[in-house]
Write a protein that holds these residues in place. Structure first.
Motif, PDB file in Angstrom:
ATOM      1  N   SER A   1       0.778  -1.222  -0.073  1.00 45.92           N
ATOM      2  CA  SER A   1      -0.048   0.063  -0.144  1.00 45.92           C
ATOM      3  C   SER A   1       1.015   1.294   0.059  1.00 45.92           C
ATOM      4  O   SER A   1       0.304   2.342  -0.067  1.00 45.92           O
ATOM      5  CB  SER A   1      -0.803  -0.133   1.216  1.00 45.92           C
ATOM      6  OG  SER A   1      -0.128   0.185   2.362  1.00 45.92           O
ATOM      7  N   SER A   2       2.260   1.114   0.306  1.00 43.20           N
ATOM      8  CA  SER A   2       3.024   2.417  -0.184  1.00 43.20           C
ATOM      9  C   SER A   2       3.621   2.222  -1.454  1.00 43.20           C
ATOM     10  O   SER A   2       3.860   3.311  -2.137  1.00 43.20           O
ATOM     11  CB  SER A   2       4.241   2.063   1.156  1.00 43.20           C
ATOM     12  OG  SER A   2       3.645   2.341   2.411  1.00 43.20           O
ATOM     13  N   GLY A   3       4.148   1.191  -1.943  1.00 46.36           N
ATOM     14  CA  GLY A   3       4.590   1.114  -3.157  1.00 46.36           C
ATOM     15  C   GLY A   3       3.874   1.176  -4.236  1.00 46.36           C
ATOM     16  O   GLY A   3       4.325   2.003  -5.106  1.00 46.36           O
ATOM     17  N   GLN A   4       2.725   0.719  -4.571  1.00 49.29           N
ATOM     18  CA  GLN A   4       1.914   0.912  -5.770  1.00 49.29           C
ATOM     19  C   GLN A   4       1.348   2.364  -5.703  1.00 49.29           C
ATOM     20  O   GLN A   4       1.555   2.744  -6.917  1.00 49.29           O
ATOM     21  CB  GLN A   4       0.811   0.019  -5.764  1.00 49.29           C
ATOM     22  CG  GLN A   4       1.116  -1.586  -5.851  1.00 49.29           C
ATOM     23  CD  GLN A   4      -0.019  -2.366  -5.833  1.00 49.29           C
ATOM     24  OE1 GLN A   4      -1.229  -1.840  -5.567  1.00 49.29           O
ATOM     25  NE2 GLN A   4       0.169  -3.799  -5.994  1.00 49.29           N
ATOM     26  N   PRO A   5       1.062   3.075  -4.610  1.00 50.61           N
ATOM     27  CA  PRO A   5       0.667   4.541  -4.888  1.00 50.61           C
ATOM     28  C   PRO A   5       1.946   5.316  -5.375  1.00 50.61           C
ATOM     29  O   PRO A   5       1.692   6.186  -6.084  1.00 50.61           O
ATOM     30  CB  PRO A   5       0.323   4.948  -3.349  1.00 50.61           C
ATOM     31  CG  PRO A   5      -0.442   3.794  -2.673  1.00 50.61           C
ATOM     32  CD  PRO A   5       0.726   2.548  -3.392  1.00 50.61           C
ATOM     33  N   ILE A   6       3.196   4.778  -4.906  1.00 47.49           N
ATOM     34  CA  ILE A   6       4.333   5.681  -5.380  1.00 47.49           C
ATOM     35  C   ILE A   6       4.374   5.506  -6.890  1.00 47.49           C
ATOM     36  O   ILE A   6       4.498   6.688  -7.528  1.00 47.49           O
ATOM     37  CB  ILE A   6       5.646   5.017  -4.778  1.00 47.49           C
ATOM     38  CG1 ILE A   6       5.660   5.403  -3.350  1.00 47.49           C
ATOM     39  CG2 ILE A   6       6.809   5.474  -5.551  1.00 47.49           C
ATOM     40  CD1 ILE A   6       7.018   4.734  -2.780  1.00 47.49           C
ATOM     41  N   SER A   7       3.966   4.208  -7.684  1.00 42.73           N
ATOM     42  CA  SER A   7       3.868   4.257  -9.043  1.00 42.73           C
ATOM     43  C   SER A   7       2.697   5.063  -9.572  1.00 42.73           C
ATOM     44  O   SER A   7       3.241   5.898 -10.540  1.00 42.73           O
ATOM     45  CB  SER A   7       3.666   2.729  -9.341  1.00 42.73           C
ATOM     46  OG  SER A   7       3.419   2.590 -10.722  1.00 42.73           O
ATOM     47  N   GLY A   8       1.761   5.305  -8.794  1.00 40.71           N
ATOM     48  CA  GLY A   8       0.732   6.213  -9.585  1.00 40.71           C
ATOM     49  C   GLY A   8       0.978   7.764  -9.354  1.00 40.71           C
ATOM     50  O   GLY A   8       0.794   8.423 -10.238  1.00 40.71           O
ATOM     51  N   SER A   9       2.020   8.085  -8.406  1.00 39.43           N
ATOM     52  CA  SER A   9       2.201   9.534  -7.995  1.00 39.43           C
ATOM     53  C   SER A   9       3.533   9.667  -8.972  1.00 39.43           C
ATOM     54  O   SER A   9       3.386  10.647  -9.805  1.00 39.43           O
ATOM     55  CB  SER A   9       2.862   9.686  -6.712  1.00 39.43           C
ATOM     56  OG  SER A   9       1.816   9.420  -5.614  1.00 39.43           O
ATOM     57  N   VAL A  10       4.568   9.048  -9.222  1.00 40.64           N
ATOM     58  CA  VAL A  10       5.356   9.010 -10.085  1.00 40.64           C
ATOM     59  C   VAL A  10       4.996   9.183 -11.515  1.00 40.64           C
ATOM     60  O   VAL A  10       5.400   9.883 -12.381  1.00 40.64           O
ATOM     61  CB  VAL A  10       6.520   8.056  -9.784  1.00 40.64           C
ATOM     62  CG1 VAL A  10       7.862   7.988 -11.032  1.00 40.64           C
ATOM     63  CG2 VAL A  10       7.123   7.979  -8.510  1.00 40.64           C
ATOM     64  N   ASN A  11       4.071   8.604 -11.899  1.00 39.18           N
ATOM     65  CA  ASN A  11       3.533   8.452 -13.488  1.00 39.18           C
ATOM     66  C   ASN A  11       3.224  10.033 -13.839  1.00 39.18           C
ATOM     67  O   ASN A  11       3.361  10.432 -14.911  1.00 39.18           O
ATOM     68  CB  ASN A  11       2.273   7.918 -13.559  1.00 39.18           C
ATOM     69  CG  ASN A  11       2.604   6.369 -13.434  1.00 39.18           C
ATOM     70  OD1 ASN A  11       3.538   5.898 -13.822  1.00 39.18           O
ATOM     71  ND2 ASN A  11       1.615   5.553 -13.503  1.00 39.18           N
ATOM     72  N   PHE A  12       2.553  10.716 -12.930  1.00 42.19           N
ATOM     73  CA  PHE A  12       2.317  12.345 -13.041  1.00 42.19           C
ATOM     74  C   PHE A  12       3.744  12.796 -13.509  1.00 42.19           C
ATOM     75  O   PHE A  12       3.677  13.765 -14.614  1.00 42.19           O
ATOM     76  CB  PHE A  12       1.691  12.952 -11.960  1.00 42.19           C
ATOM     77  CG  PHE A  12       1.467  14.319 -12.300  1.00 42.19           C
ATOM     78  CD1 PHE A  12       0.562  14.961 -12.847  1.00 42.19           C
ATOM     79  CD2 PHE A  12       2.410  15.401 -11.542  1.00 42.19           C
ATOM     80  CE1 PHE A  12       0.403  16.310 -13.014  1.00 42.19           C
ATOM     81  CE2 PHE A  12       2.328  16.841 -11.863  1.00 42.19           C
ATOM     82  CZ  PHE A  12       1.270  17.106 -12.793  1.00 42.19           C
TER      83      PHE A  12
END
Length: 382
Positions: A347-358
């Motif tokens: 739950s920390s790693g996957q939102p990082i992916s979504g944040s970095v995409n921007f």
């Protein structure tokens, strides 16, 4: 990915960390007949170590979730401004929507676990209710994100290998239909969970009130459906999607290296005005596979997105393997503390992916950057 199991006897497990040994944060001998497994679990992760890691991960996870919610909201707003004439905009918008929703669900899950940790009295069993109101949906959306990423990377591979045929198939309508199919296929296994468990009001003797809880349906058919659901959504689908993303990313990187090599050789030839005959053969294959610069930029952006996804999705794959190998690796098994730690790493790693995409979109997509700057009034032009 939340692979969760609720005890069949439906003993009331309300948060009371200092009193109830069957709380999911504690290790209880009733959950395993093998005392050696209990000893091993305690040796791997002691109580003190678990609580330190738990508090750190839940705090970190909440910060990352907030960043993911904000960044994906901006991405969705920009893509809506850009429109959906380009098929890639549709798939990237679907990815941003899933990442946004996943971050919201992770925030809800974190809140319920935080309330459990602090022994807050609520009119519902926070841990159990979270399973059907956030855990199942998180698993479903996590798999959906994986498959959308796999689709994006696979589509880019086909655009390089068979560009003429793919352009006829990858229309905006075709991409939209593909997104709907992915959502449907990833949702179906999660639906069976609601056959296995249901909400019910039960009396809590510790609070002397009736609270909302989740109880199992102990029929053979319901148990079979649950097992199929867990294996499909928690093991097969994530590992298969991850494999596709990994293979396609490697192929795209190899192709980009060929293109870069070809461009360097062409630049060298122009500077020397003469190309040695021995270089002609080595450059011919790269020349045949060269793509327009616009397509090349899109491929590079997809490689960046998939690379971040691969790194952030590795804990999910490890968790899926552990779930298959270790019978007690679940929410109420003897390795529950390790299970919870993995949940919060995910739950920390996957939102990082979504944040970095921007940041990737902003850095590598000129149209996205231009629309975003106008949207936040950094540019004066209308």
């Amino acid at each position: 990915m939340y692979v969760h199991s609720i005890e069949a006897d439906n003993t009331t497990r309300y948060p009371a960390l200092d009193q109830l040994t069957d709380n999911p944060f504690h290790l209880c001998e009733d959950h395993s007949k093998d005392s050696s497994m209990l000893t091993l679990a305690s040796a791997i992760l002691s109580d003190e170590q678990f609580y330190i890691i738990f508090l750190f991960l839940i705090f970190t996870s909440q910060l990352i979730n907030i960043c993911s919610i904000v960044s994906n909201s901006l991405s969705i707003a920009v893509f809506l401004k850009l429109g959906f004439s380009e098929p890639s905009n549709i798939s990237l918008t679907a990815l941003a929507i899933c990442d946004f929703t996943l971050a919201v669900l992770f925030t809800w899950n974190n809140l319920c676990f935080w309330l459990t940790y602090h022994n807050v009295r609520l009119p519902f069993h926070a841990v159990n209710v979270t399973y059907l109101t956030g855990g199942v949906q998180s698993a479903f959306l996590s798999t959906t994100v994986a498959w959308i990423t796999a689709f994006i990377s696979f589509e880019r591979c086909l655009c390089i290998l068979v560009p003429l045929k793919v352009k006829r198939l990858m229309t905006p309508r075709g991409t939209f239909v593909a997104m709907l199919i992915i959502i449907l296929l990833t949702f179906c296994p999660s639906f069976f969970t609601y056959i296995r468990y249901k909400f019910e009001w039960v009396f809590n003797p510790y609070l002397n009130i009736t609270i909302l809880d989740t109880i199992p349906v102990n029929s053979e058919l319901a148990i079979l459906f649950e097992n199929i659901s867990i294996v499909t959504r928690g093991v097969i689908q994530p590992l298969f999607a991850f494999s596709i993303v990994l293979i396609c990313t490697v192929l795209l990187v190899v192709q980009l290296r060929k293109i870069s090599s070809w461009r360097m050789s062409v630049t060298s030839v122009k500077s020397q005005k003469i190309q040695p005959e021995e270089n002609l053969a080595s450059n011919s294959s790269a020349a045949k596979t060269r793509i327009p610069q616009k397509e090349e930029r899109l491929v590079r952006m997809v490689v960046a997105i998939t690379t971040i996804f691969i790194v952030s999705y590795i804990p999910t794959c490890i968790m899926a393997v552990c779930y298959v190998v270790f019978d007690e690796f679940n929410h109420f098994g003897v390795y529950r503390r390790l299970f919870i730690v993995f949940i919060y790493i995910i739950s920390s790693g996957q939102p990082i992916s979504g944040s970095v995409n921007f940041l990737i979109y902003y850095k590598m997509a000129s149209k996205f950057r231009s629309v975003f700057r106008r949207l936040v009034h950094l540019d004066r032009q209308a």
